[in-house]
Design a protein around this motif. Structure first.
Motif, mmCIF file in Angstrom:
data_model
loop_
_atom_site.group_PDB
_atom_site.id
_atom_site.type_symbol
_atom_site.label_atom_id
_atom_site.label_comp_id
_atom_site.label_asym_id
_atom_site.label_seq_id
_atom_site.Cartn_x
_atom_site.Cartn_y
_atom_site.Cartn_z
ATOM 1 N N ASP A 140 0.676 -1.082 -0.030
ATOM 2 C CA ASP A 140 0.153 0.021 0.177
ATOM 3 C C ASP A 140 0.855 1.374 -0.025
ATOM 4 N N VAL A 308 -12.150 -11.258 5.152
ATOM 5 C CA VAL A 308 -13.042 -10.631 6.090
ATOM 6 C C VAL A 308 -14.490 -11.162 5.773
ATOM 7 N N LYS A 335 -7.795 -1.090 -0.503
ATOM 8 C CA LYS A 335 -7.954 0.425 0.109
ATOM 9 C C LYS A 335 -6.907 1.238 -0.563
ATOM 10 N N SER A 372 -5.528 -11.585 1.335
ATOM 11 C CA SER A 372 -4.365 -11.696 2.394
ATOM 12 C C SER A 372 -3.226 -10.514 2.344
ATOM 13 N N GLU A 375 -3.958 -4.901 3.728
ATOM 14 C CA GLU A 375 -4.343 -4.356 5.451
ATOM 15 C C GLU A 375 -5.880 -4.070 5.505
ATOM 16 N N GLU A 376 -6.302 -3.371 4.424
ATOM 17 C CA GLU A 376 -7.800 -2.945 4.476
ATOM 18 C C GLU A 376 -8.218 -2.922 3.097
ATOM 19 N N GLU A 401 -16.034 -0.410 3.805
ATOM 20 C CA GLU A 401 -14.458 -0.490 4.015
ATOM 21 C C GLU A 401 -14.365 -1.498 4.980
ATOM 22 N N ALA A 402 -13.378 -2.499 5.183
ATOM 23 C CA ALA A 402 -13.166 -3.262 6.048
ATOM 24 C C ALA A 402 -11.827 -3.669 6.423
ATOM 25 N N GLU A 403 -11.478 -4.176 7.597
ATOM 26 C CA GLU A 403 -9.839 -4.566 8.062
ATOM 27 C C GLU A 403 -9.875 -5.911 7.779
ATOM 28 N N VAL A 404 -8.462 -6.249 7.022
ATOM 29 C CA VAL A 404 -8.403 -7.792 6.814
ATOM 30 C C VAL A 404 -7.862 -8.444 8.129
ATOM 31 N N LEU A 405 -8.385 -9.386 8.330
ATOM 32 C CA LEU A 405 -7.947 -9.988 9.711
ATOM 33 C C LEU A 405 -7.934 -11.677 9.555
ATOM 34 N N VAL A 414 -18.657 -8.143 9.215
ATOM 35 C CA VAL A 414 -18.978 -6.693 8.703
ATOM 36 C C VAL A 414 -20.186 -6.646 7.891
#
Length: 424
Positions: A140, A308, A335, A372, A375-376, A401-405, A414
């Motif tokens: 990113d 996600v 993102k 993977s 990050e977002e 928008e979401a965070e990759v976990l 989400v």
């Protein structure tokens, strides 16, 4: 040229010069050694002559013995110190040594530089260093850096166009930075230099078709079709081409044709990185035909990866307007990127809403673009009236928008609500 390389090369050149110049400046020349020996002989002569004089004066030697010993001493001295020595020859030898030293100082560095330019491999060293830097770059916050490194690698590959690994990495990097047209060209160059290996060249053409497909935002343009034809002419079962043909057939509601393409991938590449997503597409195509997929085609769970967890629902205002068989596309993009290749894609129908789904690497379209690795992400869910992958007026859409976990993170999914109708 790489600065580090030339610093090291300069050090080695200086060491080489030291071996040449040390004998000139620090070793005692033979002429000097001869002079020292001559001086020692003169001192010995004078000392012995004084002893003879003292013995003669003391009466130890008579006049005849004194004269005889003196003549013998003088003869020995002439043998040790020849009268015909040429000092100019010694000076000339010294000047020759200095000339050799000067030529070494001038020619050794220049010869090393010109010789390496002619026969060295600095271009490949620079390519390797650049490829290492590209491999170490992030996604990113270093996109601009990766793009600059890609351009550097491109310039060096133009000087060494037979480096297959370099063209492969260049194409992958252009894909990651969403420079799809450049990626397609890099893969085509790779195909040209690997033409002796039909399989490798076929894969390169397939990757080029994939890049052009992303460039056209999912349209099967003449360029995409030409690349696919080139790939399949070398290998009819080239998987990247089969995947694109399957996606296109599915979007045109040619479900039987899509199944044939995707089942071929499963048959020839059972360990494909996106095998779970491919099997899911096959199962969905059978469902669209109103048929039960064979047991062998049931989706297999993929290895867990970061992703996600998502809950998709339709706004109440549209529930009566959306038929249950309307195609539902779900896209996830890193993102901060504008358009470009999705890192995850899923296809369903409106009839399954609301639905829970976890987008992970099993939904990737390409090994070079996985969720993977981000990050977002920005996730878009679109209900397509026409079944086309491209947005059209009258489609319904929502995004979040979401965070990759990681898979073990848990927590609530989400929420993504489809709450907007596209106007144009």
């Amino acid at each position: 040229m790489t600065e580090t390389f030339w610093i090291a090369a300069t050090v080695f050149i200086l060491i080489a010069l030291a071996f040449v110049l040390y004998p000139v400046f620090f070793h005692r020349p033979k002429a000097r050694m001869d002079a020292d020996l001559r001086n020692q002989n003169l001192l010995a002569y004078k000392s012995r002559l004084k002893e003879l004089d003292d013995e003669h004066e003391a009466g130890i030697l008579d006049a005849e013995g004194y004269q005889q010993l003196k003549e013998e001493l003088a003869g020995a001295m002439l043998d040790d110190v020849p009268e015909n020595e040429q000092p100019r020859q010694r000076l000339a030898g010294r000047r020759s040594a200095m000339a050799v030293a000067l030529l070494a100082v001038l020619l050794l560095p220049a010869g090393a530089y010109l010789g390496y330019q002619e026969w060295g491999a600095m271009d490949r060293v620079e390519q390797f260093i650049t490829m290492q830097e590209m491999g170490a770059s992030g996604n990113d916050d270093q996109t601009a850096r990766m793009s600059a490194l890609a351009d550097q690698l491109r310039d060096r590959l133009e000087q060494d166009p037979e480096n297959a690994d370099g063209w492969a990495m260049l194409g992958q990097t252009y894909m990651r930075t969403e420079r799809y047209e450049d990626a397609a060209e890099a893969f085509q160059r790779l195909a040209a230099i690997t033409e002796q290996d039909r399989n490798a060249s076929s894969v390169a053409w397939g990757l080029s078709a994939q890049a052009l497909y992303f460039q056209s935002e999912g349209q099967m343009t003449p360029g995409v079709m030409a690349a696919i034809e080139s790939a399949r002419a070398l290998n009819p079962n080239e998987v990247n081409s089969l995947g694109l043909l399957g996606i296109n057939a599915f979007s045109q509601q040619n479900y039987r044709e899509a199944i044939e393409y995707w089942e071929t991938i499963v048959e020839v590449t059972p360990d494909h990185p996106q095998i779970a997503s491919i099997r899911g597409g096959i199962a969905e195509a059978y469902n669209r035909l109103g048929e039960t997929p064979p047991a062998a085609q049931a989706p297999e769970p993929a290895a867990p990866s970061a992703g996600v967890a998502l809950r998709i629902s339709l706004d109440d205002a549209f529930k009566d307007s959306v038929p249950g068989d309307t195609t539902l596309f779900v896209f996830a993009r890193a993102k901060g990127t504008s358009g470009g290749a999705p890192v995850a894609v899923a296809r369903m129908t409106a009839g399954v809403l609301p639905v829970d789904i976890r987008l992970d690497d099993s939904y990737a379209m390409s090994p070079e673009a996985t969720i993977s690795s981000a990050e977002e992400v920005v996730i878009v869910a679109r209900l397509s009236r026409s079944g086309s992958i491209n947005p059209q007026a009258g489609d319904w859409q929502g995004q979040v928008e979401a965070e990759v976990l990681p898979p073990e993170a848990g927590g609530e999914p989400v929420e993504l609500v489809i709450s907007q109708e596209l106007i144009d």
